[in-house]
Scaffold this active site. Structure first.
Site, PDB file in Angstrom:
ATOM      1  N   GLN A  15    -104.668 -27.902 -31.749  1.00 21.93           N
ATOM      2  CA  GLN A  15    -104.713 -26.484 -31.472  1.00 21.93           C
ATOM      3  C   GLN A  15    -106.003 -25.922 -32.083  1.00 21.93           C
ATOM      4  O   GLN A  15    -106.918 -26.697 -32.337  1.00 21.93           O
ATOM      5  CB  GLN A  15    -103.453 -25.824 -32.023  1.00 21.93           C
ATOM      6  CG  GLN A  15    -102.191 -26.385 -31.321  1.00 21.93           C
ATOM      7  CD  GLN A  15    -100.909 -25.598 -31.585  1.00 21.93           C
ATOM      8  OE1 GLN A  15    -100.923 -24.540 -32.180  1.00 21.93           O
ATOM      9  NE2 GLN A  15     -99.782 -26.148 -31.135  1.00 21.93           N
TER      10      GLN A  15
ATOM     11  N   ASN B 174     -93.876 -25.879 -27.719  1.00 26.30           N
ATOM     12  CA  ASN B 174     -92.416 -25.947 -27.817  1.00 26.30           C
ATOM     13  C   ASN B 174     -91.806 -24.586 -28.148  1.00 26.30           C
ATOM     14  O   ASN B 174     -90.694 -24.268 -27.725  1.00 26.30           O
ATOM     15  CB  ASN B 174     -92.005 -26.969 -28.881  1.00 26.30           C
ATOM     16  CG  ASN B 174     -92.470 -28.376 -28.517  1.00 26.30           C
ATOM     17  OD1 ASN B 174     -92.703 -28.673 -27.357  1.00 26.30           O
ATOM     18  ND2 ASN B 174     -92.605 -29.237 -29.516  1.00 26.30           N
TER      19      ASN B 174
ATOM     20  N   GLU C 228    -100.351 -21.577 -31.024  1.00 25.19           N
ATOM     21  CA  GLU C 228     -98.890 -21.488 -30.867  1.00 25.19           C
ATOM     22  C   GLU C 228     -98.318 -20.738 -32.068  1.00 25.19           C
ATOM     23  O   GLU C 228     -98.883 -20.776 -33.165  1.00 25.19           O
ATOM     24  CB  GLU C 228     -98.315 -22.919 -30.805  1.00 25.19           C
ATOM     25  CG  GLU C 228     -96.795 -22.959 -30.686  1.00 25.19           C
ATOM     26  CD  GLU C 228     -96.253 -24.341 -30.312  1.00 25.19           C
ATOM     27  OE1 GLU C 228     -97.065 -25.282 -30.132  1.00 25.19           O
ATOM     28  OE2 GLU C 228     -95.023 -24.468 -30.196  1.00 25.19           O
TER      29      GLU C 228
ATOM     30  N   ASN D 239     -93.291 -25.296 -20.795  1.00 22.49           N
ATOM     31  CA  ASN D 239     -93.998 -26.287 -21.606  1.00 22.49           C
ATOM     32  C   ASN D 239     -93.165 -27.555 -21.743  1.00 22.49           C
ATOM     33  O   ASN D 239     -91.978 -27.484 -22.093  1.00 22.49           O
ATOM     34  CB  ASN D 239     -94.252 -25.711 -23.010  1.00 22.49           C
ATOM     35  CG  ASN D 239     -94.882 -26.733 -23.946  1.00 22.49           C
ATOM     36  OD1 ASN D 239     -96.045 -27.087 -23.787  1.00 22.49           O
ATOM     37  ND2 ASN D 239     -94.109 -27.217 -24.913  1.00 22.49           N
ATOM     38  N   GLU D 240     -93.774 -28.697 -21.467  1.00 20.99           N
ATOM     39  CA  GLU D 240     -93.161 -30.020 -21.706  1.00 20.99           C
ATOM     40  C   GLU D 240     -91.665 -30.036 -21.388  1.00 20.99           C
ATOM     41  O   GLU D 240     -90.842 -30.413 -22.224  1.00 20.99           O
ATOM     42  CB  GLU D 240     -93.408 -30.467 -23.159  1.00 20.99           C
ATOM     43  CG  GLU D 240     -94.884 -30.664 -23.450  1.00 20.99           C
ATOM     44  CD  GLU D 240     -95.186 -31.322 -24.792  1.00 20.99           C
ATOM     45  OE1 GLU D 240     -94.282 -31.463 -25.628  1.00 20.99           O
ATOM     46  OE2 GLU D 240     -96.362 -31.693 -24.995  1.00 20.99           O
TER      47      GLU D 240
ATOM     48  N   GLU E  59    -103.062 -29.795 -23.533  1.00 26.78           N
ATOM     49  CA  GLU E  59    -102.875 -30.188 -24.941  1.00 26.78           C
ATOM     50  C   GLU E  59    -103.505 -31.550 -25.117  1.00 26.78           C
ATOM     51  O   GLU E  59    -103.086 -32.517 -24.473  1.00 26.78           O
ATOM     52  CB  GLU E  59    -101.390 -30.249 -25.335  1.00 26.78           C
ATOM     53  CG  GLU E  59    -100.757 -28.887 -25.471  1.00 26.78           C
ATOM     54  CD  GLU E  59     -99.346 -28.948 -26.065  1.00 26.78           C
ATOM     55  OE1 GLU E  59     -99.056 -29.820 -26.911  1.00 26.78           O
ATOM     56  OE2 GLU E  59     -98.520 -28.114 -25.660  1.00 26.78           O
TER      57      GLU E  59
ATOM     58  N   TYR F  43    -101.625 -36.858 -27.310  1.00 28.32           N
ATOM     59  CA  TYR F  43    -102.071 -36.911 -28.713  1.00 28.32           C
ATOM     60  C   TYR F  43    -102.217 -38.370 -29.097  1.00 28.32           C
ATOM     61  O   TYR F  43    -101.363 -39.191 -28.745  1.00 28.32           O
ATOM     62  CB  TYR F  43    -101.049 -36.246 -29.632  1.00 28.32           C
ATOM     63  CG  TYR F  43    -100.906 -34.757 -29.377  1.00 28.32           C
ATOM     64  CD1 TYR F  43    -101.817 -33.861 -29.911  1.00 28.32           C
ATOM     65  CD2 TYR F  43     -99.869 -34.259 -28.591  1.00 28.32           C
ATOM     66  CE1 TYR F  43    -101.697 -32.494 -29.677  1.00 28.32           C
ATOM     67  CE2 TYR F  43     -99.737 -32.901 -28.348  1.00 28.32           C
ATOM     68  CZ  TYR F  43    -100.657 -32.018 -28.895  1.00 28.32           C
ATOM     69  OH  TYR F  43    -100.542 -30.673 -28.667  1.00 28.32           O
TER      70      TYR F  43
HETATM   71  O1  AHR Z   1     -99.157 -28.873 -30.219  1.00 29.82           O
HETATM   72  C1  AHR Z   1     -97.998 -29.194 -30.898  1.00 29.82           C
HETATM   73  C2  AHR Z   1     -96.833 -29.465 -29.947  1.00 29.82           C
HETATM   74  O2  AHR Z   1     -97.076 -30.636 -29.232  1.00 29.82           O
HETATM   75  C3  AHR Z   1     -96.584 -28.432 -28.885  1.00 29.82           C
HETATM   76  O3  AHR Z   1     -95.773 -27.403 -29.320  1.00 29.82           O
HETATM   77  C4  AHR Z   1     -95.873 -29.222 -27.821  1.00 29.82           C
HETATM   78  O4  AHR Z   1     -96.098 -28.706 -26.537  1.00 29.82           O
HETATM   79  C5  AHR Z   1     -96.376 -30.636 -28.010  1.00 29.82           C
HETATM   80  O5  AHR Z   1     -95.334 -31.535 -28.072  1.00 29.82           O
END
Ligand code: AHR
Length: 502
Positions: free
Chosen positions: A348, A71, A26, A171-172, A291, A243
């Protein structure tokens, strides 16, 4: 402590899609600038890409890299990143409160991917923008010539189309942190229309629609159903993001988090099946876990970071031994769901919550999580096998019946290899593993690789590796009458790779 697994050639979940070993870059922190791109660095190539970083990326054998966000993409004008570099604008990035110099854009990134031996997975902006910007970038990247956007690409020195096959529709989009967040209905509609015109521009592309930002979102479930209802006709994949962290230092609980990932995948697969039934459809929408990782170490320090810097060192988690175990369990979970999950991106790749770190002007090094990913990518291609597992279990604060042994196996018929991946979640005791392997022919043990360190907080750094794989001896294999029996000792809190030739 003992555990047993039984495997048979027929116990197949399906083929592991090569794209399960994807990753993500990103425009965030030092991922692009001073990560993959650092002109002036002694290791920079003719385009300013760091050769030492490329070498590590190639070692991971990453088939796809998602780009440019995250993001970031929800406020990004892709046109800012094309044409003469000295004419490109510097912009505020409202996602991360930083400055974006636009020295790297889609052409540079596609070139980097070529050098990394990866394909681009491109996310379009469905936050501040919509269908028009999305179809234009498909035309710019994929149309051969003779139109405004394709000729502009050629004018920019890129004669042949990039032929980007995989595109993310935003994205999200459910997240309040997202630039121009949308409701499920708003997103579903814009995603459907963008998808339609993107596929009209290039019918060969595949599209990923946004699922919930994570399974704990209040709209989780209903978001997926409503978005799929709008986009079913055009969607090829639905995204999942997760995450995990261990902010409270409860390691047994942390190691159980992959059970939550497994439940998440199964719920989303169920929602796809529900919409499929509702629409009387024969089509299958697969899952893109685009992700996933451990992310928590950098949260507090990032809150103190000054705003409007270019490439600030944010989201630079330094990963420990226990993080590598969680990443190992997550990789096993993805493989165990290989019938539904066709794409996954470790988020990432460089500097930002990443397996590869760089020092600006200095060296590049491997984090602890680099290794389970590298092993899975190298040995986890082929037919995924999963059979009955007998293992002791434990309960933690949030999860019950967490098996001490987390495992999956992959049979690579082309290379005549079998690999057992196994995590011993027991922090104190070794696990005596017995594997009964049927119908594989005569097996020969190649090696037993393990990653473990008594100090679960041990981490690597630019100075050296405290967490690195080693070979251990002691595993015994006997072949008799088409059955092989393995005995191996898995050290406490360890990631293990047992490799066999057939
Ligand atoms: O990977 C970091 C961030 O986590 C990304 O930009 C977003 O898509 C997620 O919230």
């Amino acid at each position: 402590m003992k555990a047993t697994i039984t495997l048979h050639r027929e116990f197949s979940i399906g083929q592991a899609d090569r794209r399960l070993y994807g990753s993500f870059i990103e425009h965030l922190g030092r991922a692009v600038y001073n990560g993959i791109y650092e002109p002036g660095h002694p290791q920079a190539d003719d385009k300013g890409f760091r050769k030492d970083v490329l070498k590590l990326v190639r070692e991971l054998d990453v088939p796809i890299v998602r780009y440019p966000g995250g993001n970031f993409v929800s406020g990004y004008n892709w046109e800012d990143g094309i044409g003469p570099v000295d004419k490109r604008p510097v912009r505020q990035d409202l996602a991360w409160m930083t400055l974006e110099p636009n020295k790297v854009g889609v052409n540079e990134f596609a070139e980097w991917c070529k050098r990394a031996k990866s394909d681009v997975m491109y996310a379009v902006n469905l936050g501040s923008r919509g269908a028009d910007a999305a179809r234009n970038i498909v035309e710019y990247c994929n149309f051969p010539k003779g139109t405004y956007w394709s000729d502009l690409r050629r004018k920019h020195g890129v004669k042949n189309p990039h032929n980007i096959k995989l595109w993310c529709l935003g994205n999200e989009m459910d997240g309040p942190w997202q630039i121009c967040r949308r409701t499920a209905r708003e997103y579903g509609r814009v995603a459907a229309e963008a998808a339609k015109v993107m596929k009209w521009t290039d019918e060969s592309i595949e599209l990923v629609v946004c699922g919930s930002s994570n399974a704990r979102m209040p709209t989780f479930g209903s978001w997926e159903a409503e978005v799929l209802d709008h986009t079913w006709e055009h969607a090829d994949y639905l995204s999942l993001h997760t995450y995990f962290g261990n902010a409270d230092g409860d390691t047994p609980n942390f190691l159980g988090r992959s059970l939550e990932m497994d439940a998440f995948i199964k719920s989303v697969a169920g929602i796809c099946d529900y919409i499929k039934a509702k629409k009387h459809s024969k089509k299958q929408v697969y899952l893109s876990f685009d992700e996933w990782n451990v992310w928590f170490h950098s949260h507090n320090q990032d809150k103190k970071m000054e705003k409007w810097l270019e490439a600030p060192p944010i989201l630079e988690d330094i990963y420990t031994m226990e993080d590598a175990l969680v990443v190992g369990c997550m990789l096993i979970t993805l493989l165990k769901n290989a019938d539904r999950v066709k794409i996954a991106c470790l988020a990432q790749l460089v500097n930002v919550i990443a397996p590869i770190m760089t020092e600006t002007g200095g060296g590049a090094w491997r984090q602890s999580i680099y290794y389970p990913f590298m092993h899975a990518s190298a040995y986890g291609r082929g037919t995924v096998l999963s059979g009955p597992v007998k293992s002791g279990k434990y309960d933690s604060k949030e999860y019950s019946e967490i098996p001490y042994l987390e495992t999956v196996s992959v049979l690579n018929e082309e290379k005549n290899k079998l690999t057992i991946f196994a995590v011993n979640r027991n922090l104190k005791e070794s696990l005596d593993l017995e594997a009964n392997l049927y119908d594989m022919g005569n097996l020969k043990l190649i090696e037993h690789i393990t990653l473990n360190n008594k100090d679960l907080k041990a981490a690597n750094s630019a100075k050296g590796e405290k967490v690195k794989p080693e070979l251990i001896s002691g595993a015994k294999l006997e072949n008799s009458n088409g059955k092989a029996r393995l005995e191996a000792r898995l050290p406490p809190a360890s990631w293990n790779v047992l490799r066999f030739s057939l």
